[in-house]
Design a protein around this motif. Structure first.
Motif, PDB file in Angstrom:
ATOM      1  N   SER A  32      -3.380  -9.645   3.872  1.00  0.00           N
ATOM      2  CA  SER A  32      -4.465  -9.113   4.709  1.00  0.00           C
ATOM      3  C   SER A  32      -3.979  -8.578   6.051  1.00  0.00           C
ATOM      4  CB  SER A  32      -5.531 -10.186   4.935  1.00  0.00           C
ATOM      5  OG  SER A  32      -4.972 -11.300   5.612  1.00  0.00           O
ATOM      6  N   ARG A  33      -2.828  -9.034   6.516  1.00  0.00           N
ATOM      7  CA  ARG A  33      -2.307  -8.581   7.811  1.00  0.00           C
ATOM      8  C   ARG A  33      -1.350  -7.392   7.696  1.00  0.00           C
ATOM      9  NH1 ARG A  33       0.280 -13.330  10.434  1.00  0.00           N
ATOM     10  NH2 ARG A  33       0.627 -11.856  12.105  1.00  0.00           N
ATOM     11  N   ALA A  34      -1.054  -6.960   6.468  1.00  0.00           N
ATOM     12  CA  ALA A  34      -0.153  -5.823   6.270  1.00  0.00           C
ATOM     13  C   ALA A  34      -0.919  -4.518   6.478  1.00  0.00           C
ATOM     14  CB  ALA A  34       0.442  -5.865   4.870  1.00  0.00           C
ATOM     15  N   LYS A  35      -0.389  -3.681   7.353  1.00  0.00           N
ATOM     16  CA  LYS A  35      -0.976  -2.363   7.610  1.00  0.00           C
ATOM     17  C   LYS A  35      -0.111  -1.336   6.898  1.00  0.00           C
ATOM     18  CE  LYS A  35      -2.917  -3.875  11.920  1.00  0.00           C
ATOM     19  NZ  LYS A  35      -2.553  -4.185  13.276  1.00  0.00           N
ATOM     20  N   ILE A  36      -0.552  -0.984   5.699  1.00  0.00           N
ATOM     21  CA  ILE A  36       0.198  -0.082   4.835  1.00  0.00           C
ATOM     22  C   ILE A  36      -0.755   0.929   4.226  1.00  0.00           C
ATOM     23  CG2 ILE A  36       1.975  -1.789   4.262  1.00  0.00           C
ATOM     24  CD1 ILE A  36       0.404  -2.227   1.617  1.00  0.00           C
ATOM     25  N   PRO A  37      -0.252   2.081   3.763  1.00  0.00           N
ATOM     26  CA  PRO A  37      -1.116   3.031   3.054  1.00  0.00           C
ATOM     27  C   PRO A  37      -1.401   2.503   1.641  1.00  0.00           C
ATOM     28  CG  PRO A  37       1.108   3.906   3.236  1.00  0.00           C
ATOM     29  CD  PRO A  37       1.083   2.618   3.992  1.00  0.00           C
ATOM     30  N   GLN A  38      -2.566   1.907   1.432  1.00  0.00           N
ATOM     31  CA  GLN A  38      -2.918   1.256   0.170  1.00  0.00           C
ATOM     32  C   GLN A  38      -2.872   2.210  -1.026  1.00  0.00           C
ATOM     33  OE1 GLN A  38      -3.439  -1.909  -0.665  1.00  0.00           O
ATOM     34  NE2 GLN A  38      -3.244  -2.738   1.392  1.00  0.00           N
ATOM     35  N   ASP A  39      -3.034   3.500  -0.791  1.00  0.00           N
ATOM     36  CA  ASP A  39      -3.009   4.471  -1.889  1.00  0.00           C
ATOM     37  C   ASP A  39      -1.655   4.509  -2.591  1.00  0.00           C
ATOM     38  OD1 ASP A  39      -5.564   5.093  -1.128  1.00  0.00           O
ATOM     39  OD2 ASP A  39      -5.045   6.989  -0.157  1.00  0.00           O
ATOM     40  N   VAL A  74       2.081  12.979   6.141  1.00  0.00           N
ATOM     41  CA  VAL A  74       1.280  12.263   7.137  1.00  0.00           C
ATOM     42  C   VAL A  74       2.058  11.042   7.601  1.00  0.00           C
ATOM     43  CG1 VAL A  74      -0.879  11.037   7.583  1.00  0.00           C
ATOM     44  CG2 VAL A  74      -0.862  13.021   6.048  1.00  0.00           C
ATOM     45  N   ILE A  75       2.254  10.928   8.919  1.00  0.00           N
ATOM     46  CA  ILE A  75       3.002   9.794   9.471  1.00  0.00           C
ATOM     47  C   ILE A  75       2.087   8.581   9.581  1.00  0.00           C
ATOM     48  CG2 ILE A  75       4.233   8.907  11.488  1.00  0.00           C
ATOM     49  CD1 ILE A  75       5.252  11.747  11.949  1.00  0.00           C
ATOM     50  N   HIS A  76       2.579   7.452   9.063  1.00  0.00           N
ATOM     51  CA  HIS A  76       1.859   6.173   9.121  1.00  0.00           C
ATOM     52  C   HIS A  76       2.707   5.178   9.903  1.00  0.00           C
ATOM     53  CE1 HIS A  76      -1.161   7.049   5.954  1.00  0.00           C
ATOM     54  NE2 HIS A  76      -0.207   7.850   5.491  1.00  0.00           N
ATOM     55  N   ILE A  77       2.051   4.331  10.668  1.00  0.00           N
ATOM     56  CA  ILE A  77       2.736   3.206  11.301  1.00  0.00           C
ATOM     57  C   ILE A  77       2.565   2.023  10.359  1.00  0.00           C
ATOM     58  CG2 ILE A  77       2.823   1.634  13.259  1.00  0.00           C
ATOM     59  CD1 ILE A  77       1.784   3.947  15.007  1.00  0.00           C
ATOM     60  N   ILE A  78       3.671   1.590   9.794  1.00  0.00           N
ATOM     61  CA  ILE A  78       3.678   0.485   8.840  1.00  0.00           C
ATOM     62  C   ILE A  78       3.963  -0.800   9.604  1.00  0.00           C
ATOM     63  CG2 ILE A  78       4.738  -0.426   6.740  1.00  0.00           C
ATOM     64  CD1 ILE A  78       3.396   2.391   6.442  1.00  0.00           C
ATOM     65  N   SER A  79       3.178  -1.818   9.314  1.00  0.00           N
ATOM     66  CA  SER A  79       3.341  -3.103   9.973  1.00  0.00           C
ATOM     67  C   SER A  79       3.006  -4.198   8.966  1.00  0.00           C
ATOM     68  CB  SER A  79       2.404  -3.183  11.184  1.00  0.00           C
ATOM     69  OG  SER A  79       2.452  -4.453  11.769  1.00  0.00           O
ATOM     70  N   ALA A  80       3.871  -5.187   8.864  1.00  0.00           N
ATOM     71  CA  ALA A  80       3.630  -6.289   7.933  1.00  0.00           C
ATOM     72  C   ALA A  80       4.242  -7.564   8.488  1.00  0.00           C
ATOM     73  CB  ALA A  80       4.226  -5.973   6.566  1.00  0.00           C
ATOM     74  N   PRO A  81       3.567  -8.683   8.273  1.00  0.00           N
ATOM     75  CA  PRO A  81       4.186  -9.947   8.670  1.00  0.00           C
ATOM     76  C   PRO A  81       5.445 -10.193   7.842  1.00  0.00           C
ATOM     77  CG  PRO A  81       2.007 -10.309   7.672  1.00  0.00           C
ATOM     78  CD  PRO A  81       2.268  -8.855   7.660  1.00  0.00           C
ATOM     79  N   ILE A  82       6.402 -10.849   8.424  1.00  0.00           N
ATOM     80  CA  ILE A  82       7.659 -11.147   7.723  1.00  0.00           C
ATOM     81  C   ILE A  82       7.371 -11.889   6.421  1.00  0.00           C
ATOM     82  CG2 ILE A  82       9.771 -12.540   7.851  1.00  0.00           C
ATOM     83  CD1 ILE A  82      10.005  -9.912   9.367  1.00  0.00           C
TER      84      ILE A  82
END
Length: 153
Positions: A32-39, A74-82
């Protein structure tokens, strides 16, 4: 002790890049805390080429991995917990490290997981998973087996 996962990620990333290979990062897309392009996620995972030529501004912090990547221009900022990182390996030969999926527990009772390390002969060693301890419990971490060091000739 702190989780050893971010330290292992940094080390394996550097080793793969220094070996002139492309590091591939696998992230749990259901975290739930991962900011990723789900597509671009498949089977609950998303795979990234995180070579220096493929992404920008890579940061592997003790609790978070973050970078900028382009998907279909399209540039995405990817962020995910370790804890959401499932693997980092070389695209060319599959050499790397693979982690078990972890629950992203938060709060005072969160347990710090450590990756299980084995001796160089594949047996024994220190089972770092047994060294986990509960925050605030006051109980020291215990080691169930002695570390084994063997000389490789």
């Amino acid at each position: 002790m702190l989780s050893n996962r971010p330290y292992l990620l940094r080390a394996f990333y550097q080793w793969i890049v220094d070996s002139n290979c492309n590091p591939i990062l696998v992230v749990d897309a259901n975290n739930s805390r991962a900011k990723i392009p789900q597509d671009y996620a498949e089977g609950g995972e998303i795979v990234f080429n995180i070579s220096p030529t493929a992404i920008r501004d890579l940061k592997i912090l003790n609790d978070l991995i973050e970078f900028k990547a382009s998907f279909s221009g399209v540039i995405h900022i990817i962020s995910a917990p370790i804890k959401a990182v499932l693997a980092i390996y070389a695209e060319e030969n599959g050499e790397g490290i693979f982690f078990d999926a972890e629950e992203d527990g938060e709060g005072d009772n969160a347990v710090e997981e450590m990756v299980s390390l084995k001796g160089i002969d594949g047996t024994g060693g220190v089972d770092m998973g047994l060294m986990e301890h509960q925050a605030g419990s006051g109980e020291p971490a215990t080691v169930k087996s002695k570390p084994i060091l063997k000389l490789v000739e």
